[in-house]
Design a protein around this motif. Structure first.
Motif, PDB file in Angstrom:
ATOM      1  N   VAL A 136      40.329  36.683  34.082  1.00 27.25           N
ATOM      2  CA  VAL A 136      39.071  36.873  33.731  1.00 27.25           C
ATOM      3  C   VAL A 136      39.903  37.938  35.004  1.00 27.25           C
ATOM      4  O   VAL A 136      39.428  38.029  35.565  1.00 27.25           O
ATOM      5  CB  VAL A 136      37.918  36.241  34.264  1.00 27.25           C
ATOM      6  CG1 VAL A 136      36.459  37.005  34.444  1.00 27.25           C
ATOM      7  CG2 VAL A 136      37.893  34.820  32.972  1.00 27.25           C
ATOM      8  N   VAL A 137      39.111  38.912  33.825  1.00 29.87           N
ATOM      9  CA  VAL A 137      38.322  40.388  35.282  1.00 29.87           C
ATOM     10  C   VAL A 137      37.667  40.770  34.778  1.00 29.87           C
ATOM     11  O   VAL A 137      36.858  41.395  33.567  1.00 29.87           O
ATOM     12  CB  VAL A 137      40.048  41.772  34.335  1.00 29.87           C
ATOM     13  CG1 VAL A 137      39.595  43.142  35.459  1.00 29.87           C
ATOM     14  CG2 VAL A 137      41.195  41.074  34.642  1.00 29.87           C
ATOM     15  N   ASN A 138      36.930  41.092  36.334  1.00 34.14           N
ATOM     16  CA  ASN A 138      35.413  41.474  36.218  1.00 34.14           C
ATOM     17  C   ASN A 138      35.554  43.205  35.838  1.00 34.14           C
ATOM     18  O   ASN A 138      35.854  43.298  37.612  1.00 34.14           O
ATOM     19  CB  ASN A 138      35.234  40.816  37.446  1.00 34.14           C
ATOM     20  CG  ASN A 138      34.190  39.153  36.832  1.00 34.14           C
ATOM     21  OD1 ASN A 138      32.893  39.686  36.102  1.00 34.14           O
ATOM     22  ND2 ASN A 138      34.039  38.687  38.347  1.00 34.14           N
ATOM     23  N   LEU A 139      34.530  44.427  35.468  1.00 37.58           N
ATOM     24  CA  LEU A 139      34.705  44.908  35.640  1.00 37.58           C
ATOM     25  C   LEU A 139      33.552  45.869  36.624  1.00 37.58           C
ATOM     26  O   LEU A 139      32.112  45.024  36.300  1.00 37.58           O
ATOM     27  CB  LEU A 139      34.577  46.043  34.627  1.00 37.58           C
ATOM     28  CG  LEU A 139      34.379  47.540  35.358  1.00 37.58           C
ATOM     29  CD1 LEU A 139      34.984  48.228  35.851  1.00 37.58           C
ATOM     30  CD2 LEU A 139      33.279  48.111  33.415  1.00 37.58           C
ATOM     31  N   ARG A 140      34.174  45.849  37.945  1.00 40.05           N
ATOM     32  CA  ARG A 140      33.087  46.063  39.331  1.00 40.05           C
ATOM     33  C   ARG A 140      32.043  47.327  38.732  1.00 40.05           C
ATOM     34  O   ARG A 140      33.088  48.402  38.919  1.00 40.05           O
ATOM     35  CB  ARG A 140      33.647  45.827  40.422  1.00 40.05           C
ATOM     36  CG  ARG A 140      33.208  45.235  41.384  1.00 40.05           C
ATOM     37  CD  ARG A 140      31.836  46.456  42.164  1.00 40.05           C
ATOM     38  NE  ARG A 140      31.107  45.882  43.382  1.00 40.05           N
ATOM     39  CZ  ARG A 140      30.594  46.269  44.432  1.00 40.05           C
ATOM     40  NH1 ARG A 140      30.035  47.315  43.204  1.00 40.05           N
ATOM     41  NH2 ARG A 140      30.200  45.903  45.427  1.00 40.05           N
ATOM     42  N   ILE A 141      30.693  48.259  38.580  1.00 43.84           N
ATOM     43  CA  ILE A 141      30.238  49.286  39.310  1.00 43.84           C
ATOM     44  C   ILE A 141      30.466  49.161  40.436  1.00 43.84           C
ATOM     45  O   ILE A 141      29.672  48.789  41.025  1.00 43.84           O
ATOM     46  CB  ILE A 141      29.243  49.069  38.298  1.00 43.84           C
ATOM     47  CG1 ILE A 141      29.820  48.204  36.652  1.00 43.84           C
ATOM     48  CG2 ILE A 141      28.925  50.306  38.225  1.00 43.84           C
ATOM     49  CD1 ILE A 141      31.380  49.494  35.882  1.00 43.84           C
ATOM     50  N   VAL A 142      31.485  51.149  40.537  1.00 45.25           N
ATOM     51  CA  VAL A 142      30.497  51.177  41.742  1.00 45.25           C
ATOM     52  C   VAL A 142      30.871  52.198  41.993  1.00 45.25           C
ATOM     53  O   VAL A 142      30.808  53.620  41.087  1.00 45.25           O
ATOM     54  CB  VAL A 142      32.292  51.653  42.907  1.00 45.25           C
ATOM     55  CG1 VAL A 142      32.472  52.191  44.024  1.00 45.25           C
ATOM     56  CG2 VAL A 142      32.765  49.986  42.483  1.00 45.25           C
TER      57      VAL A 142
END
Ligand code: NAP
Length: 319
Positions: A136-142
């Motif tokens: 699983v890869v989370n897209l982290r919004i920064v």
């Protein structure tokens, strides 16, 4: 699989029950967050690497089969420690990683949300963890460093990860630090199996998102589940980044429930999350084997209706 197979079903972490990510990757709802494994400030190697490796191995011995990590923890250090501790991995171990930021020599966390940066981060995670695909890869919004804010579209970066999923490098996708609108946008592009936002017994800004996820069969994995850190603070002017501040999980009700249950406040905070919604999966972070044992034991802590009512009444940090 290890010879401890027979034990896993009754291992402490299993007491929290299971959740099937994407309907297929079955995890115990009590997991482990790897962010505390590198050195202070999530930077560089830990003081005692053998101790950090031991914490990860102990987590798995306790039945944890879900570890949350990122290549930018250290950077690279958390993934290297996980690999040293557990590679070759058991088939049932689920590694959830995240991309979307990078680290600078000033120890800042600017955004890295361009498709090329995301591709590189996925390959870095594959290399660091020693895998040929990522569970699983989370897209982290920064937002920092020219990133994306709460009002912005996340279609470009999420679309880039969806392409890597199509290519077989990623099995499932998640999103992190998103608004309800951004979650909906992502779900219109590709299936989302988990959401990772800041949330705990005292900080429930994302209650609606927890509910949306529950209805859609999406796991909600709160970061800062112990509330010991918070992103709600002023920016570090020198680096133009937000640096988590230490804010103890302080509320009279938490301590009162802990006393009644013979538990610690940290265990009460985790047990509340697990009982609050069946799609919440915990990833408490620690660099200490003692804290790990304490946190995992919370999987078996059952709060009474009265306890839950008192804790539910805590909103926005009211004591
Ligand atoms: N997506 C995102 O943006 C994001 C952001 C932050 C974190 N995360 C993920 O979420 C995970 C959890 O967040 P977190 O680790 O930052 O915060 P946390 O789990 O809320 O708290 C970790 C802090 O609490 C301490 N601690 C842990 N267990 C304890 C216990 N039983 N008693 C006393 N102190 C205890 C740890 O120190 P010791 O090491 O001394 O135990 C550490 O300082 C991370 O590991 C990471 O995988 C994701």
């Amino acid at each position: 699989m290890s010879s401890d197979d027979a034990v896993v079903g009754t291992a402490p972490a299993a007491a929290a029950g299971e959740f099937a990510l994407g309907g297929e990757l079955v995890i115990h709802r009590m997991g482990f967050g790897a962010m505390q494994l590198p050195g202070p400030g999530v930077w560089g190697p830990p003081k005692d690497r053998a101790r950090a490796v031991g914490v990860v191995r102990r987590a798995v011995e306790l039945g944890v089969n879900h570890i949350d990590t990122s290549d930018y923890y250290g950077p690279y250090v958390a993934n290297e420690i996980i690999r040293e501790a557990l590679h070759p991995y058991d088939d049932d171990l689920i590694l959830v990683t995240k991309v979307g930021a990078l680290r600078t020599p000033e120890k800042a966390w600017p955004a890295a949300l361009k498709p090329e940066q995301l591709r590189r981060a996925v390959y870095d995670n594959l290399r660091g963890l020693g895998r040929d695909h990522l569970d699983v890869v989370n897209l982290r919004i920064v937002e920092e460093g020219g990133g994306l804010g709460p009002e912005d579209s996340i279609a470009e970066p999420f679309g880039a990860l969806a392409e890597l999923r199509e290519q077989g490098l990623i099995r499932h996708l998640g999103v992190s630090n998103v608004t309800a609108g951004q979650l909906a946008e992502a779900r219109g592009i590709a299936p989302v199996v988990c959401v990772q936002n800041e949330y705990n017994v005292l900080r429930r800004r994302d209650e609606d998102i927890v509910r949306t996820c529950a209805e859609a069969g999406i796991a909600f994995m709160p970061f800062f589940p112990l509330g010991t850190f918070t992103l709600q603070h002023e920016k570090d002017v020198a680096t133009d980044t937000k640096v988590p501040q230490q804010v103890p999980l302080e509320a009279q009700a938490i301590h009162a429930v802990a006393r009644r249950r013979g538990a610690t406040p940290y265990q009460v905070a985790l047990a509340w999350l697990l009982q609050h919604s069946a799609n919440i999966c915990c990833i408490p972070g620690t660099s200490s084997a003692d804290h790990l044992e304490e946190n995992v034991a919370a999987a078996a802590l059952r709060l009474t209706e009265v306890d839950v009512k008192e804790l539910d009444a805590l909103h926005g940090g009211a004591a």
